[in-house]
Design a protein around this motif. Structure first.
Motif, PDB file in Angstrom:
ATOM      1  N   LEU A   1      -9.565 -31.173  45.772  1.00  0.00           N
ATOM      2  CA  LEU A   1      -8.400 -31.843  46.358  1.00  0.00           C
ATOM      3  C   LEU A   1      -7.351 -30.859  46.876  1.00  0.00           C
ATOM      4  O   LEU A   1      -6.671 -31.142  47.867  1.00  0.00           O
ATOM      5  CB  LEU A   1      -7.775 -32.801  45.345  1.00  0.00           C
ATOM      6  N   PHE A   2      -7.235 -29.694  46.212  1.00  0.00           N
ATOM      7  CA  PHE A   2      -6.253 -28.702  46.650  1.00  0.00           C
ATOM      8  C   PHE A   2      -6.664 -28.079  47.987  1.00  0.00           C
ATOM      9  O   PHE A   2      -5.836 -27.540  48.705  1.00  0.00           O
ATOM     10  CB  PHE A   2      -6.061 -27.619  45.589  1.00  0.00           C
ATOM     11  N   ARG A   3      -7.950 -28.159  48.315  1.00  0.00           N
ATOM     12  CA  ARG A   3      -8.448 -27.623  49.591  1.00  0.00           C
ATOM     13  C   ARG A   3      -8.522 -28.688  50.678  1.00  0.00           C
ATOM     14  O   ARG A   3      -8.517 -28.363  51.856  1.00  0.00           O
ATOM     15  CB  ARG A   3      -9.831 -26.998  49.393  1.00  0.00           C
ATOM     16  N   THR A   4      -8.641 -29.954  50.282  1.00  0.00           N
ATOM     17  CA  THR A   4      -8.835 -31.008  51.271  1.00  0.00           C
ATOM     18  C   THR A   4      -7.574 -31.810  51.562  1.00  0.00           C
ATOM     19  O   THR A   4      -7.288 -32.103  52.716  1.00  0.00           O
ATOM     20  CB  THR A   4      -9.956 -31.975  50.838  1.00  0.00           C
ATOM     21  N   ILE A   5      -6.815 -32.140  50.525  1.00  0.00           N
ATOM     22  CA  ILE A   5      -5.622 -32.970  50.709  1.00  0.00           C
ATOM     23  C   ILE A   5      -4.364 -32.125  50.899  1.00  0.00           C
ATOM     24  O   ILE A   5      -3.571 -32.359  51.809  1.00  0.00           O
ATOM     25  CB  ILE A   5      -5.456 -33.940  49.521  1.00  0.00           C
ATOM     26  N   CYS A   6      -4.173 -31.151  50.045  1.00  0.00           N
ATOM     27  CA  CYS A   6      -2.909 -30.405  50.024  1.00  0.00           C
ATOM     28  C   CYS A   6      -2.581 -29.653  51.321  1.00  0.00           C
ATOM     29  O   CYS A   6      -1.413 -29.649  51.728  1.00  0.00           O
ATOM     30  CB  CYS A   6      -2.872 -29.473  48.825  1.00  0.00           C
ATOM     31  N   PRO A   7      -3.541 -29.026  51.993  1.00  0.00           N
ATOM     32  CA  PRO A   7      -3.174 -28.365  53.257  1.00  0.00           C
ATOM     33  C   PRO A   7      -2.562 -29.341  54.270  1.00  0.00           C
ATOM     34  O   PRO A   7      -1.641 -28.971  55.006  1.00  0.00           O
ATOM     35  CB  PRO A   7      -4.502 -27.797  53.766  1.00  0.00           C
ATOM     36  N   ASN A   8      -3.041 -30.575  54.266  1.00  0.00           N
ATOM     37  CA  ASN A   8      -2.472 -31.569  55.184  1.00  0.00           C
ATOM     38  C   ASN A   8      -1.064 -31.967  54.779  1.00  0.00           C
ATOM     39  O   ASN A   8      -0.221 -32.246  55.639  1.00  0.00           O
ATOM     40  CB  ASN A   8      -3.378 -32.803  55.254  1.00  0.00           C
ATOM     41  N   LEU A   9      -0.788 -31.978  53.488  1.00  0.00           N
ATOM     42  CA  LEU A   9       0.562 -32.300  53.017  1.00  0.00           C
ATOM     43  C   LEU A   9       1.532 -31.175  53.368  1.00  0.00           C
ATOM     44  O   LEU A   9       2.671 -31.427  53.786  1.00  0.00           O
ATOM     45  CB  LEU A   9       0.550 -32.569  51.512  1.00  0.00           C
ATOM     46  N   VAL A  10       1.082 -29.944  53.228  1.00  0.00           N
ATOM     47  CA  VAL A  10       1.900 -28.788  53.634  1.00  0.00           C
ATOM     48  C   VAL A  10       2.152 -28.858  55.138  1.00  0.00           C
ATOM     49  O   VAL A  10       3.287 -28.654  55.600  1.00  0.00           O
ATOM     50  CB  VAL A  10       1.212 -27.459  53.238  1.00  0.00           C
ATOM     51  N   LYS A  11       1.126 -29.189  55.896  1.00  0.00           N
ATOM     52  CA  LYS A  11       1.262 -29.307  57.354  1.00  0.00           C
ATOM     53  C   LYS A  11       2.262 -30.405  57.714  1.00  0.00           C
ATOM     54  O   LYS A  11       3.139 -30.208  58.565  1.00  0.00           O
ATOM     55  CB  LYS A  11      -0.097 -29.598  57.984  1.00  0.00           C
ATOM     56  N   ASP A  12       2.142 -31.555  57.073  1.00  0.00           N
ATOM     57  CA  ASP A  12       3.076 -32.646  57.343  1.00  0.00           C
ATOM     58  C   ASP A  12       4.504 -32.239  57.027  1.00  0.00           C
ATOM     59  O   ASP A  12       5.430 -32.491  57.814  1.00  0.00           O
ATOM     60  CB  ASP A  12       2.710 -33.893  56.534  1.00  0.00           C
ATOM     61  N   ALA A  13       4.722 -31.616  55.872  1.00  0.00           N
ATOM     62  CA  ALA A  13       6.068 -31.185  55.492  1.00  0.00           C
ATOM     63  C   ALA A  13       6.622 -30.195  56.506  1.00  0.00           C
ATOM     64  O   ALA A  13       7.785 -30.295  56.922  1.00  0.00           O
ATOM     65  CB  ALA A  13       6.056 -30.570  54.090  1.00  0.00           C
ATOM     66  N   ALA A  14       5.797 -29.249  56.940  1.00  0.00           N
ATOM     67  CA  ALA A  14       6.244 -28.249  57.918  1.00  0.00           C
ATOM     68  C   ALA A  14       6.539 -28.894  59.273  1.00  0.00           C
ATOM     69  O   ALA A  14       7.531 -28.553  59.919  1.00  0.00           O
ATOM     70  CB  ALA A  14       5.193 -27.154  58.050  1.00  0.00           C
ATOM     71  N   GLU A  15       5.698 -29.817  59.702  1.00  0.00           N
ATOM     72  CA  GLU A  15       5.937 -30.488  60.988  1.00  0.00           C
ATOM     73  C   GLU A  15       7.234 -31.290  60.951  1.00  0.00           C
ATOM     74  O   GLU A  15       8.000 -31.290  61.927  1.00  0.00           O
ATOM     75  CB  GLU A  15       4.766 -31.387  61.344  1.00  0.00           C
ATOM     76  N   ILE A  16       7.502 -31.945  59.842  1.00  0.00           N
ATOM     77  CA  ILE A  16       8.751 -32.707  59.716  1.00  0.00           C
ATOM     78  C   ILE A  16       9.928 -31.758  59.725  1.00  0.00           C
ATOM     79  O   ILE A  16      10.955 -32.021  60.383  1.00  0.00           O
ATOM     80  CB  ILE A  16       8.718 -33.585  58.453  1.00  0.00           C
ATOM     81  N   LEU A  17       9.828 -30.643  59.013  1.00  0.00           N
ATOM     82  CA  LEU A  17      10.902 -29.644  59.057  1.00  0.00           C
ATOM     83  C   LEU A  17      11.145 -29.151  60.465  1.00  0.00           C
ATOM     84  O   LEU A  17      12.300 -28.981  60.888  1.00  0.00           O
ATOM     85  CB  LEU A  17      10.594 -28.460  58.131  1.00  0.00           C
ATOM     86  N   GLU A  18      10.074 -28.917  61.198  1.00  0.00           N
ATOM     87  CA  GLU A  18      10.225 -28.457  62.591  1.00  0.00           C
ATOM     88  C   GLU A  18      11.055 -29.446  63.403  1.00  0.00           C
ATOM     89  O   GLU A  18      11.891 -29.050  64.206  1.00  0.00           O
ATOM     90  CB  GLU A  18       8.857 -28.286  63.253  1.00  0.00           C
ATOM     91  N   GLU A  19      10.854 -30.743  63.173  1.00  0.00           N
ATOM     92  CA  GLU A  19      11.644 -31.775  63.863  1.00  0.00           C
ATOM     93  C   GLU A  19      13.105 -31.743  63.437  1.00  0.00           C
ATOM     94  O   GLU A  19      13.993 -31.967  64.250  1.00  0.00           O
ATOM     95  CB  GLU A  19      11.098 -33.168  63.543  1.00  0.00           C
ATOM     96  N   MET A  20      13.338 -31.483  62.167  1.00  0.00           N
ATOM     97  CA  MET A  20      14.680 -31.600  61.598  1.00  0.00           C
ATOM     98  C   MET A  20      15.526 -30.339  61.746  1.00  0.00           C
ATOM     99  O   MET A  20      16.752 -30.434  61.715  1.00  0.00           O
ATOM    100  CB  MET A  20      14.581 -31.982  60.124  1.00  0.00           C
ATOM    101  N   LEU A  21      14.878 -29.204  61.849  1.00  0.00           N
ATOM    102  CA  LEU A  21      15.632 -27.955  61.930  1.00  0.00           C
ATOM    103  C   LEU A  21      15.937 -27.653  63.361  1.00  0.00           C
ATOM    104  O   LEU A  21      16.684 -26.918  63.781  1.00  0.00           O
ATOM    105  CB  LEU A  21      14.849 -26.813  61.269  1.00  0.00           C
TER     106      LEU A  21
END
Length: 143
Positions: free
Chosen positions: A123-143
């Motif tokens: 799960l740390f290889r399949t799910i978590c990278p997408n969660l990190v990506k989502d968090a970073a993409e949202i930050l990109e919108e907000m910053l």
């Protein structure tokens, strides 16, 4: 390489989800990468309790750095941060339904059985990278 890719690469390279976000974005706001890695180290896996996703808490740290002003020692001085956090959570939940680690992973990694399941199923290889990506993409919108 953009910051979203840097955050995912940092995570996939061994950093915790919270560290990947804080270390990628923190330096833009005066938090040295090494310090970001240290301060964010205990937030992965929902603070090791299966609670709020580490990618989310890493983003909260960055949003605090961005939106907190000199008057952040007062409740009123944190209003901009609180508004940014609420906006981030809304956007993250639109993508992932929840911000709770154990619900995102489908198991509670704070328990021995849950940790074994997460490791066994990758799960740390399949799910978590997408969660990190989502968090970073949202930050990109907000910053």
């Amino acid at each position: 390489m953009g910051k979203v890719d840097q955050a995912v690469e940092c995570f996939c390279g061994g950093a915790a989800c919270s560290q990947a976000i804080a270390a990628t974005y923190g330096p833009d706001f005066g938090l040295a990468r090494e310090q970001a890695m240290k301060v964010a180290s205990g937030f992965a896996g929902g603070m090791r309790l299966g609670e709020t996703c580490g990618a989310v808490t890493g983003a909260f740290m960055v949003l605090g750095l961005k939106f907190a002003g000199a008057d952040c020692e007062t409740r009123d001085g944190r209003d901009a941060v609180y508004a940014a956090l609420a906006d981030f959570v809304r956007k993250f939940e639109q993508r992932n339904r929840v911000v709770i680690c154990r619900e995102l992973l489908g198991c509670d990694i704070s328990t021995p059985d849950g940790a074994r399941k997460a490791n066994r199923e990758g799960l740390f290889r399949t799910i978590c990278p997408n969660l990190v990506k989502d968090a970073a993409e949202i930050l990109e919108e907000m910053l």
